[in-house]
Design a protein around this motif. Structure first.
Motif, mmCIF file in Angstrom:
data_model
loop_
_atom_site.group_PDB
_atom_site.id
_atom_site.type_symbol
_atom_site.label_atom_id
_atom_site.label_comp_id
_atom_site.label_asym_id
_atom_site.label_seq_id
_atom_site.Cartn_x
_atom_site.Cartn_y
_atom_site.Cartn_z
ATOM 1 N N LEU A 37 24.121 -18.274 -24.470
ATOM 2 C CA LEU A 37 23.176 -17.926 -23.527
ATOM 3 C C LEU A 37 22.322 -19.343 -23.001
ATOM 4 O O LEU A 37 21.646 -19.096 -22.100
ATOM 5 N N ASN A 38 22.906 -20.628 -23.654
ATOM 6 C CA ASN A 38 22.058 -21.630 -23.386
ATOM 7 C C ASN A 38 20.543 -21.490 -23.271
ATOM 8 O O ASN A 38 19.908 -22.038 -22.536
ATOM 9 N N ARG A 39 20.167 -21.085 -24.424
ATOM 10 C CA ARG A 39 18.807 -21.031 -24.734
ATOM 11 C C ARG A 39 18.593 -21.932 -26.181
ATOM 12 O O ARG A 39 19.565 -22.465 -26.600
ATOM 13 N N SER A 40 17.313 -22.050 -26.202
ATOM 14 C CA SER A 40 16.867 -22.763 -27.511
ATOM 15 C C SER A 40 15.627 -22.003 -28.220
ATOM 16 O O SER A 40 14.490 -22.517 -27.930
ATOM 17 N N CYS A 41 15.861 -21.011 -28.814
ATOM 18 C CA CYS A 41 14.802 -19.970 -29.231
ATOM 19 C C CYS A 41 14.994 -19.774 -30.695
ATOM 20 O O CYS A 41 16.166 -19.953 -31.163
ATOM 21 N N ARG A 42 14.054 -19.312 -31.358
ATOM 22 C CA ARG A 42 13.912 -19.003 -32.798
ATOM 23 C C ARG A 42 13.599 -17.347 -32.860
ATOM 24 O O ARG A 42 12.694 -16.870 -32.355
ATOM 25 N N TRP A 43 14.985 -16.777 -32.809
ATOM 26 C CA TRP A 43 15.046 -15.464 -32.890
ATOM 27 C C TRP A 43 14.815 -14.632 -33.848
ATOM 28 O O TRP A 43 14.907 -15.011 -35.055
ATOM 29 N N SER A 44 13.824 -13.331 -33.570
ATOM 30 C CA SER A 44 13.872 -12.254 -34.662
ATOM 31 C C SER A 44 14.812 -11.356 -34.061
ATOM 32 O O SER A 44 15.309 -11.387 -33.100
ATOM 33 N N MET A 45 15.254 -10.450 -35.038
ATOM 34 C CA MET A 45 15.943 -9.344 -34.674
ATOM 35 C C MET A 45 15.558 -8.378 -33.509
ATOM 36 O O MET A 45 16.246 -8.056 -32.632
ATOM 37 N N ALA A 46 14.398 -8.194 -33.618
ATOM 38 C CA ALA A 46 13.607 -7.410 -32.524
ATOM 39 C C ALA A 46 13.862 -7.963 -31.054
ATOM 40 O O ALA A 46 14.037 -7.355 -30.343
ATOM 41 N N ASN A 47 13.413 -9.499 -31.086
ATOM 42 C CA ASN A 47 13.418 -9.902 -29.835
ATOM 43 C C ASN A 47 14.878 -10.310 -29.282
ATOM 44 O O ASN A 47 15.144 -10.227 -28.186
ATOM 45 N N LEU A 48 15.791 -10.387 -30.182
ATOM 46 C CA LEU A 48 17.082 -10.548 -29.617
ATOM 47 C C LEU A 48 17.798 -9.236 -29.151
ATOM 48 O O LEU A 48 18.595 -9.268 -28.249
ATOM 49 N N THR A 49 17.222 -8.180 -29.817
ATOM 50 C CA THR A 49 17.690 -6.805 -29.555
ATOM 51 C C THR A 49 17.320 -6.576 -27.911
ATOM 52 O O THR A 49 18.102 -6.048 -27.192
ATOM 53 N N VAL A 50 16.187 -6.911 -27.956
ATOM 54 C CA VAL A 50 15.444 -6.861 -26.463
ATOM 55 C C VAL A 50 16.273 -7.685 -25.596
ATOM 56 O O VAL A 50 16.630 -7.081 -24.231
ATOM 57 N N TYR A 51 16.185 -8.853 -25.748
ATOM 58 C CA TYR A 51 16.922 -9.879 -24.822
ATOM 59 C C TYR A 51 18.442 -9.598 -24.451
ATOM 60 O O TYR A 51 18.822 -9.521 -23.395
ATOM 61 N N VAL A 52 19.243 -9.204 -25.482
ATOM 62 C CA VAL A 52 20.566 -9.129 -25.417
ATOM 63 C C VAL A 52 20.900 -7.563 -25.046
ATOM 64 O O VAL A 52 21.800 -7.429 -24.221
ATOM 65 N N LEU A 53 20.392 -6.747 -25.816
ATOM 66 C CA LEU A 53 20.800 -5.197 -25.598
ATOM 67 C C LEU A 53 20.018 -4.669 -24.652
ATOM 68 O O LEU A 53 20.242 -3.283 -24.401
ATOM 69 N N GLN A 54 18.800 -5.172 -24.403
ATOM 70 C CA GLN A 54 17.833 -4.289 -23.627
ATOM 71 C C GLN A 54 17.546 -3.077 -24.124
ATOM 72 O O GLN A 54 17.406 -2.048 -23.554
ATOM 73 N N LYS A 55 17.492 -3.079 -25.583
ATOM 74 C CA LYS A 55 16.803 -2.082 -26.396
ATOM 75 C C LYS A 55 15.789 -2.555 -27.422
ATOM 76 O O LYS A 55 15.670 -3.505 -27.656
#
Length: 256
Positions: free
Chosen positions: A189-207
């Motif tokens: 996704l051309n990002r440079s983030c430190r992800w938690s599962m909760a935030n990656l789920t929001v960002y990628v799955l919109q859940k």
């Protein structure tokens, strides 16, 4: 397990909704210095972003196979291993996660639960806290050349499993059998983030994925697990697999 890894640092323009960082109906984030550059060092202010919409909670709705004896754990792993061997795919992703008891006084306890999800229909929960060693079928599964364990901060889980069970070849698995969904997301996704599962789920799955502290910090070593614990654990492994597959689809689109 969510005691590992830092809170995701997500660019504010990419926030779709509230997450577990919401306080007083606002999302509070800190941008990564890697993203903001030198300006971040001079002025690392907290940004406040209003949530745009409410998202539904994601839950695993398939079958949960709860194995709480050495024999049942071995049987479940052998079943998954046979399915892996039958597949013609070069890579077989498996959603993988661990749970363990945690105390602020004594820290992390021994691994209590191993979650394995190879498809969306069934998730295996292996209660290993009382086991002196891991079943051979489980080790064979996790080191299989086609298997890729997928999840957020997945390598930390593998290292912990190796610390708790000395016969487990954690270094070999980390080097050959792990795909971190956070690293994969940044590359895809051309990002440079430190992800938690909760935030990656929001960002990628919109859940949104539940991280209820009453369940997250519960007594994972005590048998049998409650229905709430089983649902929470199965959902973590399921979402790990779903995140990987969604990101892989996106990677395939980018390559075409």
């Amino acid at each position: 397990m969510e005691y590992r890894g830092a809170t995701a640092k997500i660019p504010s323009e990419n926030i779709l909704t509230k997450s577990t960082l919401i306080k007083n109906n606002e999302i509070q984030l800190r941008r990564s210095p890697r993203i903001m550059g030198a300006a971040a060092k001079e002025n690392n202010k907290t940004e406040v972003v209003k949530p745009v919409l409410e998202l539904s909670e994601i839950l695993f709705e398939g079958k949960i196979n709860y194995a709480d004896t050495f024999g049942d754990c071995a049987m479940a792993c052998d079943e998954v291993l046979q399915l892996v061997q039958k597949k013609t795919d070069i890579i077989v992703p498996i959603g993988f996660d661990l749970e363990w008891p945690f105390s602020f006084q004594t820290g992390s306890g021994k691994t209590a639960l191993i979650q394995i999800c190879m498809d969306y229909k069934i998730c295996h929960l292996l209660h290993v806290y009382e086991l002196r060693k891991l079943p051979a079928a489980l080790i064979e599964l996790l080191i299989h050349p086609k298997v890729r364990l997928v999840g957020v901060n997945i390598k930390n889980d593998v290292w912990k499993l190796g610390r708790d069970f000395k016969e487990f070849p954690s270094q070999k698995v980390v080097e050959n059998n792990c795909i971190d969904c956070g690293t994969f997301a940044n590359a895809t996704l051309n990002r440079s983030c430190r992800w938690s599962m909760a935030n990656l789920t929001v960002y990628v799955l919109q859940k949104e994925i539940s991280k209820d502290p009453k369940v997250r910090r519960s007594k994972w070593h005590i048998q049998p697990l409650s229905d709430a614990q089983k649902s929470y654990a199965a959902t973590d492994a399921y979402v790990s697999l779903l995140l990987y597959n969604t990101l892989q689809d996106k990677a395939n689109e980018n390559a075409s």
